[in-house]
Design a protein around this motif. Sequence first.
Motif, mmCIF file in Angstrom:
data_model
loop_
_atom_site.group_PDB
_atom_site.id
_atom_site.type_symbol
_atom_site.label_atom_id
_atom_site.label_comp_id
_atom_site.label_asym_id
_atom_site.label_seq_id
_atom_site.Cartn_x
_atom_site.Cartn_y
_atom_site.Cartn_z
ATOM 1 N N ARG A 44 1.022 -1.173 0.083
ATOM 2 C CA ARG A 44 0.209 -0.198 -0.114
ATOM 3 C C ARG A 44 0.753 1.282 0.046
ATOM 4 N N TRP A 45 0.286 2.372 -0.305
ATOM 5 C CA TRP A 45 1.195 3.735 -0.066
ATOM 6 C C TRP A 45 0.438 4.705 0.696
ATOM 7 N N ASP A 46 1.138 4.557 2.052
ATOM 8 C CA ASP A 46 0.705 5.505 3.114
ATOM 9 C C ASP A 46 1.793 6.300 3.641
ATOM 10 N N PRO A 47 2.137 7.440 3.008
ATOM 11 C CA PRO A 47 2.955 8.200 3.387
ATOM 12 C C PRO A 47 2.871 8.962 4.879
ATOM 13 N N VAL A 48 3.761 9.031 5.594
ATOM 14 C CA VAL A 48 3.884 9.594 6.898
ATOM 15 C C VAL A 48 3.890 11.114 6.860
ATOM 16 N N PRO A 49 2.801 11.655 7.633
ATOM 17 C CA PRO A 49 2.849 13.066 7.525
ATOM 18 C C PRO A 49 4.159 13.706 8.100
ATOM 19 N N LEU A 50 4.457 14.933 7.831
ATOM 20 C CA LEU A 50 5.604 15.599 8.511
ATOM 21 C C LEU A 50 5.086 16.403 9.556
ATOM 22 N N THR A 51 5.273 16.017 10.640
ATOM 23 C CA THR A 51 4.894 16.960 11.792
ATOM 24 C C THR A 51 5.948 17.597 12.747
ATOM 25 N N ASP A 52 7.075 17.651 12.001
ATOM 26 C CA ASP A 52 8.046 18.811 12.392
ATOM 27 C C ASP A 52 8.552 19.784 11.476
ATOM 28 N N PRO A 53 7.641 20.824 11.436
ATOM 29 C CA PRO A 53 8.026 21.831 10.491
ATOM 30 C C PRO A 53 9.140 22.749 10.761
ATOM 31 N N ILE A 54 9.733 23.176 9.738
ATOM 32 C CA ILE A 54 11.044 24.144 9.928
ATOM 33 C C ILE A 54 10.550 25.527 10.032
ATOM 34 N N THR A 55 11.258 26.312 11.209
ATOM 35 C CA THR A 55 10.451 27.651 11.347
ATOM 36 C C THR A 55 11.679 28.612 10.712
ATOM 37 N N VAL A 56 11.110 29.606 9.873
ATOM 38 C CA VAL A 56 11.836 30.636 9.456
ATOM 39 C C VAL A 56 12.176 31.796 10.542
ATOM 40 N N GLU A 339 23.687 35.512 10.927
ATOM 41 C CA GLU A 339 22.424 35.262 11.205
ATOM 42 C C GLU A 339 21.418 35.988 10.430
ATOM 43 N N PRO A 340 20.066 35.696 10.308
ATOM 44 C CA PRO A 340 19.434 34.368 10.706
ATOM 45 C C PRO A 340 19.959 33.039 10.045
ATOM 46 N N ARG A 341 19.983 32.178 10.577
ATOM 47 C CA ARG A 341 20.516 30.757 9.817
ATOM 48 C C ARG A 341 19.442 30.329 8.995
ATOM 49 N N ILE A 342 18.219 30.434 9.169
ATOM 50 C CA ILE A 342 17.001 29.774 8.372
ATOM 51 C C ILE A 342 16.143 31.145 8.306
ATOM 52 N N ALA A 343 16.042 31.414 6.973
ATOM 53 C CA ALA A 343 15.046 32.664 6.867
ATOM 54 C C ALA A 343 14.370 32.454 5.376
ATOM 55 N N GLY A 344 13.419 33.384 4.948
ATOM 56 C CA GLY A 344 12.608 33.504 3.776
ATOM 57 C C GLY A 344 11.256 33.201 4.018
ATOM 58 N N ALA A 345 10.498 32.511 2.873
ATOM 59 C CA ALA A 345 9.229 32.160 2.800
ATOM 60 C C ALA A 345 9.005 30.811 3.788
ATOM 61 N N GLN A 346 7.868 30.841 4.275
ATOM 62 C CA GLN A 346 7.818 29.546 5.264
ATOM 63 C C GLN A 346 7.320 28.304 4.337
ATOM 64 N N PRO A 347 8.183 27.193 4.163
ATOM 65 C CA PRO A 347 8.028 26.047 3.462
ATOM 66 C C PRO A 347 7.050 25.447 3.944
ATOM 67 N N VAL A 348 6.344 24.318 3.149
ATOM 68 C CA VAL A 348 5.188 23.371 3.595
ATOM 69 C C VAL A 348 5.767 22.477 2.857
ATOM 70 N N GLN A 349 5.818 21.103 3.650
ATOM 71 C CA GLN A 349 6.061 20.008 3.171
ATOM 72 C C GLN A 349 4.827 18.901 3.971
#
Length: 529
Positions: A44-56, A339-349
């Motif tokens: 079957r195909w049951d991808p796991v949801p990403l529950t740890d989003p990165i924060t810009v 700094e900042p190390r992580i910046a820009g638009a908020q990504p969604v995966q």
Amino acid sequence: MLRRGRATRAAATEARAGGPYRVLASTALGVVLLAVVGAVTGPRWDPVPLTDPITVATSSTAIGDAPPARTYEVRTSVVTVQLDGASVRAQISEPVGLDEPAPGVVFVHGAGTGRFAQAFVEQARALAASGVVAMVPDKRLDTYTTRHRDYVEMAADYARSVALLRTHDGVDPERVGLYAESEGGWIAPVMAAQDPALGFVVLVSSPVVPPREQAAFAVDSYLRNTGVPHGVFRAIPRAVGMSLPGGGFEYADFDVTPYQRAMTQPVLVVYGTGDASMPTVQGAERIVQDTALAGNGDVTVRYYEGANHGIRVDGDVSPRFLRDLSGWVRGLPATAASEPRIAGAQPVQTYVAAPVPEPRWLRDGDVVIGTVAAAAGLVVLAPLLVGGTRVTQAVAVRLRRTGEPEDGEPRRPPARFGRGVAARLALLGSGAVATVVALVVYLVAIARLALDYERNDWVVQGGWLAVRVLGIAVVVGAVLLARRVHRLGAAGEPVAPGVVRKVAGWAVVVGSAVLLAVLAYWGVFQLGI
């Protein structure tokens, strides 16, 4: 009287067998059985949801500690890079009027046939105009095919370009680094691990996970964007998880992780939020984690709003990306820890790119293709056998004298299938082949829509419905054939007289059964099982 008795028995048998209700019930049972076959023969195909989003940290992508921008005229030249057993040309773009040695960048191509005349044109010119020497080599193609790619060998080829750029006039050899895009993200970490003297690494739209995982992730994202029915997703692990027909593709399971964990250079990680083919959140997190194991905390991550795989917006490379890229390279080593190390638009995966479940039985692509070809061949063989027999009989009749045979026995009529059998065999066999063809056409159409980021409900929903209706029609044909054979047997009438017709009949039945099983495997009959 005998014929009338047989007809009476046939009518009685038909009455006992029931009418349309029995056909409907038998068809439903057949579809359920095929659905079960499809469910148990593959994953079957049951991808796991990403529950740890990165924060810009901020929406601004500007690089802290980047030196003020300057603009230089650009001079280009073409050089030859000697490789092991081959050579490629490379274009060097360099600023005119620098008063000190400049940093240098070697570009590492993504998938395809990269040539400096078409690849990285905007990036190389922007870097050179800002004070960085940019070298874009042609991609070596004699060792690069769809079936064979060796990323370690490719890293050795690109290392020759690095060595050449380090000796180029006006280049600071200690400040030469890499710009790798897409598939190049599996090559540049190998180079960085093997050559700690590299000054930096820029990873643009890097897959990070093995190619097979990235392919499954990309297909899933594309299909969701296209709006395909849920049942189509079952094909992902069965297609991506099997060995592809013809062999090769060993690179599908290449793992870049050990090389990323040996990168000690400053790293700039770049993704576009409009890129559905890459795990944009997971990728950046994985690179940060892997380099940390090497004691390297100099990782800068930037996300560009609406940019695609090539960091293009509306067809052009993002100007902000070009500004940030040149500022980060020119500002090293200060910009490595800015700094900042992580910046820009908020990504969604939405889902995690993870190992692809492997099919339990149909894992070999050659077996899958061979099975379909053999089954279709059996279906095609049947009319050839019967047709050849009829031609032979017709020729024999022409060669014989007309009228009664010399022994006085009346001539027997040529053998025929039982009443209605030939038509039902034709419906079953042609329907099974047509459904397989329709499924292939549908999947190709979906692939084109997905790659173009387009939606078309008539194709996506209507096409899938048409394929499934065709499949059910084949099951109906099988039920009608079985009922006809049963009635003829009960009436004592022949079903397939002669060896040839028996062989032809069984060829259609067996071939169609195999094709139905294949269609079930690819989800045509699934019922949410």
